[in-house]
Design an enzyme around this catalytic site. Structure first.
Site, PDB file in Angstrom:
ATOM      1  CB  CYS A 157     -50.609  31.111  46.916  1.00 62.76           C
ATOM      2  SG  CYS A 157     -52.147  31.501  46.036  1.00 62.76           S
ATOM      3  CG  HIS A 184     -57.765  31.787  46.255  1.00 62.50           C
ATOM      4  ND1 HIS A 184     -57.417  33.110  46.367  1.00 62.50           N
ATOM      5  CD2 HIS A 184     -56.609  31.109  46.058  1.00 62.50           C
ATOM      6  CE1 HIS A 184     -56.105  33.224  46.238  1.00 62.50           C
ATOM      7  NE2 HIS A 184     -55.594  32.024  46.067  1.00 62.50           N
TER       8      HIS A 184
END
Length: 344
Positions: A157, A184
Site C-alpha cells: 500500500c 502508518h
C-alpha cells in the site's frame, strides 16, 4: 455475464481479501466467483463481509447458501466458498476463476503462487511485496506486464502511494536522493496489548497498537527502485505505526536534480493528478484535511499541498495521504482488469 470480465478468485478473506471483494463489486469489469479461507466458516465469512468497523456496512445483502457452500451477494451473485489449506487443492478451474488474488500473506513467491495455477487459475496477483515476482504499480509501470508473467505482485500500500508521487517528481525535476517516512495506521499484524511479536523478531512490533507510536522498518521506499529502475538506490525509509484504524501518510524528503520553486512543484503534481495516466490514482488537495477525511478514498496517493514544505529550490518535503486498505484494494482490482485486457 460478459466473457471480457475478470473472473476473480480470492485466497485469504482477511482485511484485503474482503475489501478486494467489495472493490470488485464496484468495478463493472470484475466478478468474484470464489473465495478460499480454511479458517472461516461460511456464516462467519458472510458476517465479516457484511460489517466493517472502518468502511461501514456493505451496501447490499449478504446471505449464505449452505447447499452449494456459497456466499450470495445482493440476492443473485453466488460466490463459491472453499476451505483448502493447500492452494493447489483449490478448484479454481471448476468455478472459472482465471485470476487469483493471493491475500493470505503466506504464498508470496513465484513458486508458492504457482500452486494456484495447479488448481486451475491462469494468473496470480499477490497482495504484498514479493521476493521474486515482478512488481507492478498502477499508473507507474503496469504496462510492463506481459503474458509471460504468471505470478505478479501488486507491491505494498505504501509503495502504491509513494511510486506515483516519485514518478512525477523524478520525471519533472529529477530525484537525487530521498528519505521517506510513512505515518502508518495499525494493521492486523499488531497486538492490542503488549505481547510477543509475531515471529518474535520485531520486539517493538509486539507492543500495544492502541497506546503507542511504534517505529518500524518498511521496504516500501526501496521497492520504488524496482518499479522505477532509475530510482534504485536513491530512496529508503521507515514507518511509524500509530493508533488509528485506517489511513496513512507518506512524508517524502528529497533533493532534486533540477532547481524548482515549491509553487512549480505543486503545479506539476496538480497537473499530473488531472492527467489521463494518473487520474483516479494520484490526487491533489489544498483543503485543511486530516486522516479521517480519506477513509474509503479509492485513490492511491493524495498530495496535501498545504502541508508540503520547501527549504530551498533543491530540497523539498512532499506529504501525501492514502487509505492503505481501500486505495490498495482498488488498485489490485484495476491491475487484474488491465492484465485481462492484455490477455484478451
Amino acid at each position: 455475464m460478459s466473457e471480457e470480465k475478470v473472473q476473480l478468485g480470492i485466497n485469504g478473506f482477511g482485511r484485503i481479501g474482503r475489501l478486494v471483494m467489495r472493490a470488485s463489486m464496484d468495478n463493472p469489469s470484475c466478478n468474484v466467483v470464489a473465495v478460499n479461507d480454511p479458517f472461516l466458516a461460511l456464516d462467519y465469512a458472510a458476517y465479516l463481509f457484511r460489517y466493517d468497523s472502518v468502511h461501514g456496512k456493505f451496501h447490499g445483502t449478504v446471505d449464505i447458501d449452505e447447499s452449494s457452500n456459497s456466499l450470495v451477494v445482493n440476492g443473485t451473485t453466488k460466490i463459491k466458498f472453499f476451505s483448502e489449506k493447500n492452494p493447489a487443492d483449490i478448484p479454481w478451474g471448476e468455478v472459472g476463476a482465471e485470476y487469483v488474488c493471493e491475500s493470505t500473506g503466506v504464498f508470496t513467491t513465484k513458486e508458492k503462487g504457482k500452486l494456484h495455477i495447479d488448481g486451475g487459475a491462469k494468473r496470480v496477483i499477490v497482495s504484498a511485496p514479493s521476493a521474486d515476482a515482478p512488481m507492478f504499480v498502477m499508473g507507474v509501470n503496469h504496462t510492463n506486464f506481459t503474458k509471460d508473467d504468471l505470478v505478479v505482485s501488486n507491491a505494498s500500500c505504501t509503495t502504491n502511494c509513494l511510486a506515483p508521487l516519485a514518478k512525477v517528481l523524478n520525471d519533472t525535476f529529477g530525484i537525487e536522493e530521498g528519505l521517506m517516512t510513512t505515518i502508518h495506521a495499525s494493521t492486523s499484524t499488531q497486538l492490542v496489548v503488549d505481547g510477543p511479536s509475531r515471529g518474535g523478531k520485531d520486539w517493538r512490533g509486539g507492543r500495544s497498537a492502541i497506546t503507542n507510536m511504534i517505529p518500524s522498518s518498511t521496504g516500501a521506499a526501496k521497492a520504488v527502485g524496482k518499479v522505477i529502475p532509475e530510482l534504485n538506490g536513491k530512496l529508503t525509509g521507515m514507518s511509524v505505526r500509530v493508533p488509528t484504524a485506517d489511513v496513512s501518510m507518506v512524508d517524502l524528503t528529497f533533493k532534486t536534480t533540477k532547481s524548482c520553486t515549491g509553487k512549480e512543484m505543486m503545479q506539476a503534481l496538480k497537473d499530473a493528478s488531472e492527467s489521463e495516466e494518473l487520474k483516479g490514482i494520484l490526487g491533489y488537495t489544498t483543503d485543511k484535511v486530516v486522516s479521517q477525511d480519506f477513509v474509503h478514498d479509492s485513490r492511491s496517493s493524495i498530495v496535501d499541498a498545504d502541508s508540503c514544505i520547501h527549504l530551498n529550490d533543491n530540497f523539498h518535503k512532499v506529504i501525501s495521504w492514502y487509505d492503505n486498505e481501500w486505495g490498495y484494494s482498488n488498485r489490485l482490482v484495476d491491475l487484474a482488469v488491465y492484465m485481462k485486457s492484455v490477455d484478451v
